[in-house]
Design a protein around this motif. Structure first.
Motif, mmCIF file in Angstrom:
data_model
loop_
_atom_site.group_PDB
_atom_site.id
_atom_site.type_symbol
_atom_site.label_atom_id
_atom_site.label_comp_id
_atom_site.label_asym_id
_atom_site.label_seq_id
_atom_site.Cartn_x
_atom_site.Cartn_y
_atom_site.Cartn_z
ATOM 1 N N ASN A 22 0.816 -1.207 0.000
ATOM 2 C CA ASN A 22 0.000 0.000 0.000
ATOM 3 C C ASN A 22 0.855 1.264 0.000
ATOM 4 N N ARG A 23 1.926 1.273 0.787
ATOM 5 C CA ARG A 23 2.801 2.445 0.822
ATOM 6 C C ARG A 23 3.528 2.631 -0.503
ATOM 7 N N LEU A 24 3.914 1.520 -1.132
ATOM 8 C CA LEU A 24 4.542 1.629 -2.443
ATOM 9 C C LEU A 24 3.546 2.179 -3.455
ATOM 10 N N ARG A 25 2.318 1.726 -3.394
ATOM 11 C CA ARG A 25 1.272 2.210 -4.298
ATOM 12 C C ARG A 25 1.056 3.712 -4.124
ATOM 13 N N ILE A 26 1.005 4.162 -2.882
ATOM 14 C CA ILE A 26 0.793 5.587 -2.610
ATOM 15 C C ILE A 26 1.940 6.424 -3.184
ATOM 16 N N LEU A 27 3.169 5.975 -2.994
ATOM 17 C CA LEU A 27 4.314 6.721 -3.521
ATOM 18 C C LEU A 27 4.321 6.746 -5.043
ATOM 19 N N VAL A 28 3.942 5.639 -5.664
ATOM 20 C CA VAL A 28 3.878 5.598 -7.130
ATOM 21 C C VAL A 28 2.836 6.588 -7.643
ATOM 22 N N LYS A 29 1.716 6.688 -6.962
ATOM 23 C CA LYS A 29 0.609 7.543 -7.403
ATOM 24 C C LYS A 29 0.872 9.026 -7.156
ATOM 25 N N ASP A 30 1.575 9.343 -6.079
ATOM 26 C CA ASP A 30 1.628 10.731 -5.591
ATOM 27 C C ASP A 30 3.029 11.321 -5.785
ATOM 28 N N ARG A 31 3.230 12.014 -6.878
ATOM 29 C CA ARG A 31 4.538 12.611 -7.169
ATOM 30 C C ARG A 31 4.884 13.718 -6.189
#
Length: 370
Positions: A321-330
């Protein structure tokens, strides 16, 4: 301070390149720049060739195993001729180097960079950590806390000295484009880098599995895991099992790994056991946001959500989930990257580390002269 006659011998029995080896070379170079007389005894000189910035003298010693009598005898002779204090950096040389220094009558500083739980009933642990070294140097409070649980470790002889880091700042646009082209990553793809030994405790399978999940969800990501080790074949098979070989690659060891880290959008470190990783610090020194675990010195040094993203050690879903958030949020990536850079710049310079390292060597050498 050690006077101009004082000599330091640093021993490294490694056959692969990772954080310990980088610290060994860089810390020796920093001492050498300060006109300290330094000699490195290494198992594989080729690991260090091409990576040196100053020509610290070195000699090859085989150190094939902990019962290598030939290497032990050679080190005793070399230490007698060249050392007022000896630094040992890996488990094998904790024993071989520590014993050689003991036989030569020279004090030892043991350097430990991961949390290690000592076995009170195991005579080798008692000798390696309790009897042979005069001082132990660690890079996180968590490592010291673990060591001093042993009844034969004196807390006063364990010293916390945080690693130094290469602080380069944000990569230029020209170098960014060139490096991503070299890596083979399109400009519109999110580049995630991991770096370290391909070993069980590094848990690179977490990053591979997480990538398969995000790719299935439609995220345009590319992952490169730099390093080599015993788990390489199993990790490659896992990549093929998930059919993500076009997204995840294992390029092996890279002498230009700092460029790869600088070009990353995210550096991911799922390791379950670290002190404070050199890769983590180097990524922060390039303003790259880091995703890591609440292990070793990470939680004691950095603030989750402010200058790093930290997962619970055994929570894979949290990692995904944290990896997903970082990928989504520049914007989040940029904010964490800049904040991490400020922490590293303030607390993890090589100059600061070398000041403290020298003071510890001075103390140990002076005790050896008594």
């Amino acid at each position: 301070m050690l006077d101009d006659r004082a000599r330091v011998v640093v021993i490294c029995s490694s056959d692969g390149w990772a954080g310990t080896e980088k610290w060994t070379l860089r810390s020796s170079e920093e001492l050498y720049k300060r006109n300290r007389r330094v000699l490195m005894l290494v198992r594989r000189p080729i690991l260090f060739s091409g990576r040196v910035t100053v020509n610290v003298p070195y000699l090859r010693v085989p150190m094939r195993n902990e019962a290598d009598i030939f290497s032990l005898r050679r080190m005793v002779r070399l230490i007698k001729r060249n050392a007022d204090v000896v630094v040992v950096t890996r488990v094998r040389d904790y024993w071989l180097g520590g014993l050689a220094a003991k036989l030569a009558g020279v004090p030892v500083v043991l350097r430990l960079g991961v949390v290690r739980r000592l076995r009170d009933s195991y005579i080798m642990d008692k000798m390696r950590y309790g009897k042979l070294p005069q001082r132990i140097m660690v890079n996180a409070q968590a490592i010291k806390d673990s060591l001093v649980k042993s009844p034969w470790i004196d807390p006063d002889k364990v010293h916390i000295i945080y690693n130094g880091a290469d602080i380069r700042g944000h990569i230029s646009e020209e170098n960014l484009g060139f490096t991503r082209q070299l890596i083979g990553v399109p400009p519109d793809s999110t580049l995630i880098i991991g770096a370290g030994r391909l070993a069980v405790e590094k848990r690179w399978e977490w990053l591979i599995k997480a990538t398969s999940i995000l790719v299935a969800e439609g995220y345009n990501i590319n992952v490169r895991i730099i390093g080599r080790g015993s788990e390489g074949r199993d990790l490659q098979n896992l990549i093929f099992d998930y059919k993500i070989q076009h997204h995840v690659q294992l390029p092996g060891e890279r002498r230009d790994s700092h460029l790869w880290l600088s070009a990353a959008d995210i550096v991911a470190m799922p390791s379950e056991n670290e002190g404070i990783s050199n890769t983590l610090l180097e990524a922060m020194g390039a303003e790259v946001p880091v995703l890591a675990m609440k292990c070793g010195g990470n939680a004691e040094t950095f603030t989750d959500g402010e200058n790093i993203s930290l997962c619970e050690i055994d929570d894979f879903d949290d990692f995904v989930n944290r990896l997903r958030i970082l990928v989504k949020d520049r914007e989040l990536r940029e904010r964490i990257g800049k904040a991490g850079f400020e922490v590293v710049k303030e607390r993890f310079s090589w100059e600061r580390m070398t000041d403290e390292y020298e003071a510890l060597l001075d103390l140990t050498a002076s005790e050896g002269r008594k």
